[in-house]
Design a protein around this motif. Structure first.
Motif, PDB file in Angstrom:
ATOM      1  N   ASP A   1       0.743  -1.271   0.033  1.00 58.29           N
ATOM      2  CA  ASP A   1       0.027   0.076  -0.166  1.00 58.29           C
ATOM      3  C   ASP A   1       0.900   1.246  -0.078  1.00 58.29           C
ATOM      4  O   ASP A   1       1.920   1.292   0.587  1.00 58.29           O
ATOM      5  CB  ASP A   1      -0.844  -0.036   1.252  1.00 58.29           C
ATOM      6  CG  ASP A   1      -1.990  -1.105   1.118  1.00 58.29           C
ATOM      7  OD1 ASP A   1      -2.285  -1.455   0.144  1.00 58.29           O
ATOM      8  OD2 ASP A   1      -2.442  -1.621   2.069  1.00 58.29           O
TER       9      ASP A   1
ATOM     10  N   LYS B   1      -4.504   6.410   2.215  1.00 64.47           N
ATOM     11  CA  LYS B   1      -3.915   5.401   1.465  1.00 64.47           C
ATOM     12  C   LYS B   1      -4.057   5.804  -0.022  1.00 64.47           C
ATOM     13  O   LYS B   1      -5.428   6.470  -0.328  1.00 64.47           O
ATOM     14  CB  LYS B   1      -4.658   4.071   1.556  1.00 64.47           C
ATOM     15  CG  LYS B   1      -4.339   2.833   0.532  1.00 64.47           C
ATOM     16  CD  LYS B   1      -4.949   1.642   0.754  1.00 64.47           C
ATOM     17  CE  LYS B   1      -4.494   0.794  -0.439  1.00 64.47           C
ATOM     18  NZ  LYS B   1      -5.345  -0.834  -0.138  1.00 64.47           N
TER      19      LYS B   1
ATOM     20  N   TYR C   1       0.908   5.491   0.678  1.00 63.13           N
ATOM     21  CA  TYR C   1       0.467   6.407   1.519  1.00 63.13           C
ATOM     22  C   TYR C   1       0.851   7.720   1.209  1.00 63.13           C
ATOM     23  O   TYR C   1       2.096   7.822   0.973  1.00 63.13           O
ATOM     24  CB  TYR C   1       0.526   6.008   3.000  1.00 63.13           C
ATOM     25  CG  TYR C   1      -0.209   4.914   3.451  1.00 63.13           C
ATOM     26  CD1 TYR C   1      -1.501   4.998   4.011  1.00 63.13           C
ATOM     27  CD2 TYR C   1       0.213   3.621   3.287  1.00 63.13           C
ATOM     28  CE1 TYR C   1      -2.202   4.118   4.476  1.00 63.13           C
ATOM     29  CE2 TYR C   1      -0.517   2.445   3.577  1.00 63.13           C
ATOM     30  CZ  TYR C   1      -2.037   2.758   4.298  1.00 63.13           C
ATOM     31  OH  TYR C   1      -2.474   1.514   4.735  1.00 63.13           O
TER      32      TYR C   1
END
Length: 356
Positions: free
Chosen positions: A293, A300, A295
């Motif tokens: 992920d 996110k 960010y």
């Protein structure tokens, strides 16, 4: 059970570490290692066995119309001996596969598809084939070698005169002879380097492979193939492209011609491009890989699709699919690597381009 290419025994003889890939047993690397193979392609010439790729022949008076119905790119106007890249979409506007189409003449084309998608692609093409065209899966009739690197032309000139080579990038010679082996010789590749792909009969593959090695090519495996394509920011199916990612999001708008009708066109245009493929240069400590992920602060904004250490550039890089609001070069982001945030910044693609 995995299949073997015609070169399996040669790979074992050369010390190739064999692994399952796309239904085949293929070398991931040879004893000198991935970095050595990667640099051989960037600075010299490397040789890959890509016989696992699939080939599909389209023939008939309606072959062009059938291909244009299937492909997001427009095959109209291709010359004999020309190659054209295209995504092929599903009815929701996602990507079934990406492939290249080779034109032999106005009634004869060959599409080259990704190995892992061969059966899926053939079924999709057959289900959406228009009248006045026939298609035949001829994958088992061909072995394919990729000779890649800045010295690949020089190497081939040891076997045939310059006028026998393809004159331009994304063009091919339908009947060439290299080391006594008849083959299709195409100036294409998946490494970001000057290079060629050679299609020959499976029974001739070993002789051709050995001749190219003897002439100075370095044998290369799947590991270097992946680091090279990532360094050149070339998308890989299952990573930067899936059935849920549109070509507009994958950075492939240049290969989409919405002026013509094709399967998935309306859905693709309706979806637009809320996400975008971007490059990430890792500025913190660590390697960012796929599926991590991304960010900005607590928000996110996307997920990585491919990533590793890139040998020629000497650093860690990744590609990611992120919210279209966050694509500006220099944007500072973080990737979640097993619960630890690793700093990165958005940089232009490709990471590497020949001649820079």
């Amino acid at each position: 059970m995995e299949r073997k290419t015609p070169l399996y025994d040669v790979h074992v003889e050369l010390g190739g570490r064999m692994v399952p890939f796309a239904g085949y047993l293929l070398p991931v690397q040879y004893p000198k290692g991935v970095i050595h193979e990667h640099m051989a392609v960037r600075e010299g010439v490397g040789l890959f066995d890509v016989s696992h790729m699939g080939e599909v022949r389209f023939e008939g008076a309606g072959a062009l119309k059938a291909l244009n119905h299937l492909m997001a790119n427009d095959m109209t106007g291709m010359a004999d001996g020309q190659v054209r890249y295209s995504p092929m979409l599903n009815e929701e506007g996602g990507i079934v596969d990406d492939l290249v189409v080779c034109r032999f003449d106005e009634t004869h084309y060959m599409a080259v598809v990704n190995a892992a998608n061969r059966e899926k692609d053939v079924s999709w093409m057959r289900a959406h084939l228009l009248e006045d065209a026939t298609m035949t899966d001829v994958s088992d009739e061909w072995a394919q070698l990729a000779l890649q690197g800045p010295k690949s032309k020089e190497l081939l000139l040891g076997f045939l005169p310059e006028e026998a080579l393809p004159k331009k990038y994304y063009h091919f010679v339908p009947e060439a002879e290299v080391a006594g082996v008849k083959c299709i010789l195409s100036r294409t590749g998946y490494t970001g380097e000057w290079g060629y792909e050679l299609y020959c009969r499976p029974e001739d593959a070993e002789a051709l492979f050995r001749a190219l090695l003897k002439a100075g090519a370095e044998p290369c495996g799947l590991g270097a193939r992946d680091t090279l394509r990532l360094e050149a920011a070339m998308p890989l199916y299952g990573h930067e492209m899936t059935d849920d990612i549109s070509p507009l999001e994958a950075g492939l708008a240049w290969a989409v011609k919405p002026e013509h009708e094709f399967v998935g066109r309306e859905a693709m245009l309706k979806r637009g491009a809320p996400r975008a493929r971007v490059g990430l240069k890792v500025t913190g400590k660590g390697i960012v890989r796929e599926g991590q992920d991304v960010y900005i602060g607590a928000e996110k904004i996307g997920v990585t699709t491919s990533g590793t250490h890139l040998p020629y550039l000497g650093g860690a890089y990744a590609m990611a699919l992120v919210d279209g609001k966050y694509t500006d070069t220099g944007t500072q982001v973080e990737a979640d690597v097993r619960g630890r945030r690793v700093a990165a910044e958005i940089v232009p693609l490709p990471f590497y381009k020949r001649g820079r």
